[in-house]
Design a protein around this motif. Structure first.
Motif, PDB file in Angstrom:
ATOM      1  N   THR A  86     -12.680   5.073   0.770  1.00  0.00           N
ATOM      2  CA  THR A  86     -12.864   4.454  -0.533  1.00  0.00           C
ATOM      3  C   THR A  86     -14.367   4.190  -0.675  1.00  0.00           C
ATOM      4  N   THR A 116       0.863  -1.182   0.000  1.00  0.00           N
ATOM      5  CA  THR A 116       0.000   0.000   0.000  1.00  0.00           C
ATOM      6  C   THR A 116       0.894   1.225   0.000  1.00  0.00           C
ATOM      7  N   MET A 134      -3.899   7.202  -3.153  1.00  0.00           N
ATOM      8  CA  MET A 134      -3.509   5.953  -2.507  1.00  0.00           C
ATOM      9  C   MET A 134      -3.582   4.841  -3.557  1.00  0.00           C
ATOM     10  N   ARG A 142      -4.911   5.070   6.092  1.00  0.00           N
ATOM     11  CA  ARG A 142      -5.314   3.662   6.100  1.00  0.00           C
ATOM     12  C   ARG A 142      -5.740   3.295   4.680  1.00  0.00           C
ATOM     13  N   PRO A 143      -5.785   1.985   4.365  1.00  0.00           N
ATOM     14  CA  PRO A 143      -6.223   1.612   3.018  1.00  0.00           C
ATOM     15  C   PRO A 143      -7.658   2.070   2.733  1.00  0.00           C
ATOM     16  N   SER A 144      -8.540   2.023   3.729  1.00  0.00           N
ATOM     17  CA  SER A 144      -9.952   2.346   3.483  1.00  0.00           C
ATOM     18  C   SER A 144     -10.336   3.780   3.809  1.00  0.00           C
ATOM     19  N   GLN A 150      -3.034   0.520  -3.869  1.00  0.00           N
ATOM     20  CA  GLN A 150      -2.852  -0.697  -3.102  1.00  0.00           C
ATOM     21  C   GLN A 150      -2.947  -1.876  -4.055  1.00  0.00           C
ATOM     22  N   TRP A 169       0.764   5.523  -0.010  1.00  0.00           N
ATOM     23  CA  TRP A 169       0.016   6.782   0.055  1.00  0.00           C
ATOM     24  C   TRP A 169       0.916   7.885  -0.480  1.00  0.00           C
TER      25      TRP A 169
END
Ligand SMILES: *[C@@H]1O[C@H](CO)[C@@H](O)[C@H](O)[C@H]1NC(C)=O
Ligand SMILES: *[C@@H]1O[C@H](CO)[C@@H](O)[C@H](O)[C@H]1NC(C)=O
Ligand SMILES: *[C@@H]1O[C@H](CO)[C@@H](O)[C@H](O)[C@H]1NC(C)=O
Ligand SMILES: *[C@@H]1O[C@H](CO)[C@@H](O)[C@H](O)[C@H]1NC(C)=O
Ligand SMILES: *[C@@H]1O[C@H](CO)[C@@H](O)[C@H](O)[C@H]1NC(C)=O
Ligand SMILES: CC(=O)N[C@H]1CO[C@H](CO)[C@@H](O)[C@@H]1O
Length: 313
Positions: A218, A135, A142, A251-253, A144, A137
């Motif tokens: 997301t 991942t 972002m 964060r990814p989400s 991933q 940023w």
């Protein structure tokens, strides 16, 4: 979650540090000019910062089908990312299946989104060579990739943060005010009905002229998941970042960022998106009367309305 405190020293001054110094320079000029121009608008930081996490969950080799699939998939991100700045795709079969998700910050023009995402997809290969899961940023987006399914999955981790050298004073009062701002943005981000799951706003308080904040999820997770993700990020603020005046939680989400005095987001675009999103009519304001003698599914129109827009102000 690993202990954020233990990483504090290495993390010190990470992503937001040099934008702070840039800001100071801008501020000097702004103060010089303040008698000449009524409105002094700050610009985005010109330095692009990267944070990334390479997961140790499998390596691929340079001649593998996996690598070919990953390269192919990453090359489709920039040309295919939509005008809402989101992209998800997969390619390959079984153990060679690769998944990718990309999200641009909601206040970017589409052409900038494509440029930054192109850069980020190239960087992620450089920063995490041979890793099946990573991942990254970029300052404004972002990216991933993973061999596991990532679409539609709430992911708190891997996570990272960045913060400024400048410290806050009058902490309790500041965080009290900040939480009011962040809570209201969280509601708007999670429950607004536009395809861009974000909200940004500023709040004036006594000790700092203005606090600016930005939250985004997301769009592939549920409103509740978005809400939970951001809640977790808010909880991290007082643990990760040495009471810094500018903080980003990655964060990814979900994405959360705030900063005092310096407006880091594009207010023009934020305002335009607000006016587009606000008057959205509820889809079922006056449902047709049910034909007599039949079972019908009753939908409360307020559900749509209330789960729609929460723009405060
Ligand atoms: C992803 O790769 C790891 C490591 O090679 C492997 O253990 C895992 O089963 C893979 N996941 C899928 C969905 O193929
Ligand atoms: C992947 O490669 C790294 C070294 O680059 C190694 O330390 C690690 O154990 C490898 N991981 C797996 C799951 O093979
Ligand atoms: C991405 O952009 C940064 C600066 O914005 C630059 O330093 C870097 O070389 C670029 N990376 C790639 C792979 O083009
Ligand atoms: C957020 O929305 C919930 C209902 O969806 C409401 O109960 C709560 O008061 C709202 N909070 C803020 C700060 O607007
Ligand atoms: C903010 O957005 C407006 C409208 O798209 C654009 O003209 C302006 O250049 C943007 N500002 C920055 C700093 O990118
Ligand atoms: C918006 C978008 O591209 N959605 C796609 C993401 O991936 C899933 C699963 O592959 C598709 O079903 C969606 O259409």
């Amino acid at each position: 979650m690993k202990s954020p405190k233990s990483q504090t020293v290495q993390k010190r001054l990470l992503a937001l540090k040099s934008s702070f110094w840039l800001f100071k320079i801008h501020l000097k000029w702004a103060l010089c000019l303040i008698n000449l121009v009524v409105t002094v608008k700050s610009e985005f930081p010109t330095t692009i910062h990267f944070n990334y996490k390479c997961l140790d969950n499998g390596n691929y080799t340079s001649k593998s089908t996996y690598k070919t699939n990953l390269d192919t998939l990453l090359s489709t991100v920039s040309p295919s990312i939509d005008n809402n700045g989101f992209y998800n795709a997969s390619t390959g079969e079984n153990f060679d299946r690769v998944n990718v998700i990309a999200l641009c910050r909601a206040d970017l023009q589409p052409y900038k989104c494509r440029d930054y995402v192109k850069n980020a997809t190239a960087e992620i290969l450089k920063k995490c060579p041979n890793k099946k899961q990573a991942t990254l940023w970029h300052e404004f987006c972002m990216v991933q990739h993973s061999n596991e399914t990532i679409f539609g999955t709430l992911a708190y981790s891997p996570f990272d943060w960045g913060y400024s050298e400048e410290k806050l004073t009058n902490l309790d009062k500041f965080y009290q005010e900040l939480n009011i701002l962040l809570d209201s943005l969280r509601n708007q981000t999670a429950y607004n009905s536009s395809p861009k799951k974000f909200a940004a706003a500023s709040r004036v308080n006594r000790d700092y002229e203005t606090t600016y904040a930005f939250e985004q999820c997301t769009p592939d997770i549920t409103p509740k998941e978005c809400d939970d993700c951001l809640k977790n990020s808010v909880l991290l603020i007082r643990e990760c970042c040495d009471d810094a005046a500018r903080v980003g939680i990655l964060r990814p989400s979900c994405y959360l960022r705030f900063g005092t005095d310096f407006n880091f987001y594009n207010e023009t675009i934020v305002e335009i998106l607000k006016t587009i999103a606000s008057p959205m009519p509820p889809p079922l304001l006056s449902p047709p009367p049910p034909p007599p003698g039949k079972d019908v599914l009753l939908v409360n129109p307020n559900f749509f309305f209330c789960s729609g827009i929460y723009f405060i102000e």
